[in-house]
Design a protein around this motif. Structure first.
Motif, PDB file in Angstrom:
ATOM      1  N   PRO A 154       0.822  -1.218   0.000  1.00 28.88           N
ATOM      2  CA  PRO A 154       0.000   0.000   0.000  1.00 28.88           C
ATOM      3  C   PRO A 154       0.855   1.266   0.000  1.00 28.88           C
ATOM      4  O   PRO A 154       1.969   1.281   0.528  1.00 28.88           O
ATOM      5  CB  PRO A 154      -0.809  -0.111   1.294  1.00 28.88           C
ATOM      6  N   GLU A 155       0.300   2.345  -0.568  1.00 26.31           N
ATOM      7  CA  GLU A 155       1.050   3.577  -0.771  1.00 26.31           C
ATOM      8  C   GLU A 155       1.376   4.317   0.518  1.00 26.31           C
ATOM      9  O   GLU A 155       2.240   5.185   0.525  1.00 26.31           O
ATOM     10  CB  GLU A 155       0.293   4.492  -1.734  1.00 26.31           C
ATOM     11  N   ASN A 156       0.716   3.994   1.623  1.00 24.63           N
ATOM     12  CA  ASN A 156       1.001   4.667   2.896  1.00 24.63           C
ATOM     13  C   ASN A 156       1.915   3.852   3.805  1.00 24.63           C
ATOM     14  O   ASN A 156       2.133   4.211   4.964  1.00 24.63           O
ATOM     15  CB  ASN A 156      -0.298   5.000   3.631  1.00 24.63           C
ATOM     16  N   LEU A 157       2.480   2.778   3.293  1.00 20.65           N
ATOM     17  CA  LEU A 157       3.348   1.908   4.085  1.00 20.65           C
ATOM     18  C   LEU A 157       4.618   2.650   4.497  1.00 20.65           C
ATOM     19  O   LEU A 157       5.241   3.328   3.682  1.00 20.65           O
ATOM     20  CB  LEU A 157       3.723   0.669   3.264  1.00 20.65           C
ATOM     21  N   GLU A 158       5.014   2.544   5.775  1.00 29.50           N
ATOM     22  CA  GLU A 158       6.182   3.271   6.275  1.00 29.50           C
ATOM     23  C   GLU A 158       7.417   2.402   6.428  1.00 29.50           C
ATOM     24  O   GLU A 158       8.539   2.918   6.427  1.00 29.50           O
ATOM     25  CB  GLU A 158       5.848   3.942   7.608  1.00 29.50           C
TER      26      GLU A 158
END
Length: 195
Positions: free
Chosen positions: A13-17
């Motif tokens: 996912p694009e918000n993965l840190e």
């Protein structure tokens, strides 16, 4: 996903840190991965023994990735070209150990440390591009079994610093170029690329 042997692709996912410890390790059929720009760290052994991994895409524009931890891509044999994105300061011990098909390597200007055994056994490597004016810290076995005659391309004015460094100085073909940054950014023919 550790040990999901039949997994051949994975969407992050694009918000993965971060990509945690051994998150995708032993996925021996995983062929490609896209790492979002929001990822700040690839943790220890995250992709260890993903032996079929051919393509890694660092997606987006504003990269937050600063660390590729120890053993992160250990024994990922299928990688052929590696372009590490701008912003990464440290590549850990044995992070790319045993990537035996690795042909070329490009490191960003932000690189400060490349761990011991990081690129050990990458004996097919034919060129290293380093965009850092100050030579990143390396160790006795960082490039173990890498031919010391291959070209190491560095920024203009940096050749002497590399030549005088204890371990970078082992490479006898250090070449200055004003195009190092362009070469790092040009991932057209790379299997591991910045997009």
């Amino acid at each position: 996903f550790k040990g999901c042997y039949m997994l051949d692709s994975l969407y992050l996912p694009e918000n993965l840190e971060s990509i945690p410890y051994m998150a995708v390790a032993e996925c021996k059929n995983l062929k490609s991965i896209t790492i979002p720009a929001t990822v700040e760290a690839i943790e220890q052994s995250a992709f260890e023994n993903c032996r079929s991994l051919v393509s890694i895409e660092f997606a987006g524009d504003d990269y937050t990735l600063t660390t590729i931890a120890d053993w992160a891509f250990y024994n990922c044999h299928a990688l052929e070209n590696l372009v590490i994105p701008e912003g990464v300061t440290e590549v850990g011990d044995a992070a790319f150990y045993g990537c035996t098909y690795l042909d070329s390597l490009a490191l960003p200007s932000t690189t400060q440390r490349i761990g011991d055994n990081c690129f050990a056994l990458c004996s097919r490597m034919k060129q290293i591009n380093v965009n850092a004016t100050v030579p990143p810290t390396i160790f006795a076995k960082t490039f173990f079994d890498v031919n010391r005659n291959i070209p190491v391309i560095v920024p203009e004015g940096a050749r002497e610093a590399y030549a005088n460094d204890e371990y970078w100085g082992e490479f006898i073909n250090v070449v200055e170029s004003e195009d190092v940054e362009t070469q790092i950014g040009n991932a057209e023919n790379a299997n591991v690329a910045i997009y």
